[in-house]
Motif scaffolding. Sequence first.
Motif, PDB file in Angstrom:
ATOM      1  N   SER A 157      16.481  33.750  29.323  1.00 37.57           N
ATOM      2  CA  SER A 157      17.564  34.633  28.885  1.00 37.57           C
ATOM      3  C   SER A 157      17.621  35.896  29.736  1.00 37.57           C
ATOM      4  O   SER A 157      18.709  36.372  30.090  1.00 37.57           O
ATOM      5  N   HIS A 158      16.467  36.455  30.088  1.00 38.89           N
ATOM      6  CA  HIS A 158      16.447  37.631  30.953  1.00 38.89           C
ATOM      7  C   HIS A 158      16.882  37.280  32.369  1.00 38.89           C
ATOM      8  O   HIS A 158      17.529  38.098  33.054  1.00 38.89           O
ATOM      9  N   GLN A 159      16.542  36.058  32.806  1.00 40.26           N
ATOM     10  CA  GLN A 159      16.971  35.622  34.127  1.00 40.26           C
ATOM     11  C   GLN A 159      18.489  35.470  34.173  1.00 40.26           C
ATOM     12  O   GLN A 159      19.137  35.896  35.135  1.00 40.26           O
ATOM     13  N   VAL A 160      19.057  34.883  33.118  1.00 39.26           N
ATOM     14  CA  VAL A 160      20.505  34.711  33.051  1.00 39.26           C
ATOM     15  C   VAL A 160      21.199  36.068  32.994  1.00 39.26           C
ATOM     16  O   VAL A 160      22.246  36.269  33.607  1.00 39.26           O
ATOM     17  N   ARG A 161      20.628  37.004  32.269  1.00 44.48           N
ATOM     18  CA  ARG A 161      21.258  38.326  32.116  1.00 44.48           C
ATOM     19  C   ARG A 161      21.380  39.061  33.450  1.00 44.48           C
ATOM     20  O   ARG A 161      22.415  39.676  33.725  1.00 44.48           O
ATOM     21  N   LYS A 162      20.352  38.968  34.282  1.00 38.32           N
ATOM     22  CA  LYS A 162      20.376  39.735  35.532  1.00 38.32           C
ATOM     23  C   LYS A 162      21.164  39.055  36.651  1.00 38.32           C
ATOM     24  O   LYS A 162      21.522  39.702  37.633  1.00 38.32           O
ATOM     25  N   GLU A 163      21.460  37.767  36.485  1.00 41.85           N
ATOM     26  CA  GLU A 163      22.217  37.047  37.501  1.00 41.85           C
ATOM     27  C   GLU A 163      23.702  37.382  37.399  1.00 41.85           C
ATOM     28  O   GLU A 163      24.261  37.422  36.311  1.00 41.85           O
ATOM     29  N   GLU A 164      24.328  37.605  38.534  1.00 39.31           N
ATOM     30  CA  GLU A 164      25.754  37.918  38.552  1.00 39.31           C
ATOM     31  C   GLU A 164      26.611  36.663  38.404  1.00 39.31           C
ATOM     32  O   GLU A 164      27.737  36.723  37.914  1.00 39.31           O
ATOM     33  N   SER A 165      26.094  35.521  38.852  1.00 42.17           N
ATOM     34  CA  SER A 165      26.860  34.274  38.747  1.00 42.17           C
ATOM     35  C   SER A 165      25.925  33.110  38.449  1.00 42.17           C
ATOM     36  O   SER A 165      24.728  33.163  38.750  1.00 42.17           O
ATOM     37  N   LEU A 166      26.494  32.086  37.828  1.00 38.98           N
ATOM     38  CA  LEU A 166      25.760  30.877  37.511  1.00 38.98           C
ATOM     39  C   LEU A 166      26.368  29.712  38.281  1.00 38.98           C
ATOM     40  O   LEU A 166      27.586  29.666  38.494  1.00 38.98           O
ATOM     41  N   SER A 167      25.542  28.777  38.676  1.00 42.91           N
ATOM     42  CA  SER A 167      26.021  27.621  39.430  1.00 42.91           C
ATOM     43  C   SER A 167      25.732  26.340  38.661  1.00 42.91           C
ATOM     44  O   SER A 167      24.869  26.301  37.782  1.00 42.91           O
ATOM     45  N   GLY A 168      26.456  25.295  39.043  1.00 37.44           N
ATOM     46  CA  GLY A 168      26.193  23.975  38.476  1.00 37.44           C
ATOM     47  C   GLY A 168      26.647  23.769  37.054  1.00 37.44           C
ATOM     48  O   GLY A 168      26.228  22.800  36.403  1.00 37.44           O
ATOM     49  N   LEU A 169      27.521  24.651  36.539  1.00 36.65           N
ATOM     50  CA  LEU A 169      27.943  24.515  35.149  1.00 36.65           C
ATOM     51  C   LEU A 169      28.753  23.238  34.926  1.00 36.65           C
ATOM     52  O   LEU A 169      28.558  22.538  33.930  1.00 36.65           O
ATOM     53  N   TRP A 170      29.664  22.943  35.849  1.00 35.00           N
ATOM     54  CA  TRP A 170      30.486  21.748  35.683  1.00 35.00           C
ATOM     55  C   TRP A 170      29.630  20.488  35.776  1.00 35.00           C
ATOM     56  O   TRP A 170      29.842  19.531  35.025  1.00 35.00           O
ATOM     57  N   GLN A 171      28.653  20.497  36.677  1.00 39.62           N
ATOM     58  CA  GLN A 171      27.770  19.335  36.803  1.00 39.62           C
ATOM     59  C   GLN A 171      26.940  19.139  35.544  1.00 39.62           C
ATOM     60  O   GLN A 171      26.776  18.019  35.059  1.00 39.62           O
TER      61      GLN A 171
END
Length: 220
Positions: free
Chosen positions: A18-32
């Motif tokens: 959750s902390h890793q997701v919070r600090k990331e500006e973008s996420l990849s691979g969501l559609w996959q």
Amino acid sequence: MGYRVPLLRGLREPYIISHQVRKEESLSGLWQQGLFLTLLAAFIYGISGFFGIGSEMVSKKLIELPRSDYETYKLLFGLGQVGWGMVFANITMFLPALFFWTLIDVEFRKIIAVQFIVLFIYLLEKLLSIPFFIFMGLNKDSSLFSFGIIAQSLTSIELLIHLFSSITLFQIWTFVVQYKYFKVLSERDPRFILIMLLGIHLFIAIVSALLSTIQFEKII
């Protein structure tokens, strides 16, 4: 290149992820990941349909059918379960995410990532319930993962039995996971997040219980 949320680690280590997701500006691979979970849901629900799980409501009528019609029904029911698995997956991923997005200040893509983990838990529950049905004949109301068995020993009111059957250990697990993630991702008061999650999970349980009381065998 954005951060790809790991589903298994997301379950085991919600605080870290959750902390890793919070600090990331973008996420990849969501559609996959979304496509993978949709196909996984179709596969698991297809297996469930193959063994006739969920067809109990019309089982009495099946005895009256000729062999050819019976086989056709089994095929159509299995295909229907595959389709419902895909619909269920997308509802679980996107519908609650839209609701949460309107109430908490979290990027929609990050909420979707949390819902991927939630869906993964639900699919795990569905998969584990299959052998209990096959070998022990336990349906949803008698699932070892729900409070339905306790309700059956305390009351004969059908609606209450279905309501408590809709509250499972896996649903509680998803509640805890969502709370841990949203508490980190959102700036909202944790008490607000807690009340919000309690409300939507209770709403889902009530709707599920009401749908379970409908006697579809009289409609078909």
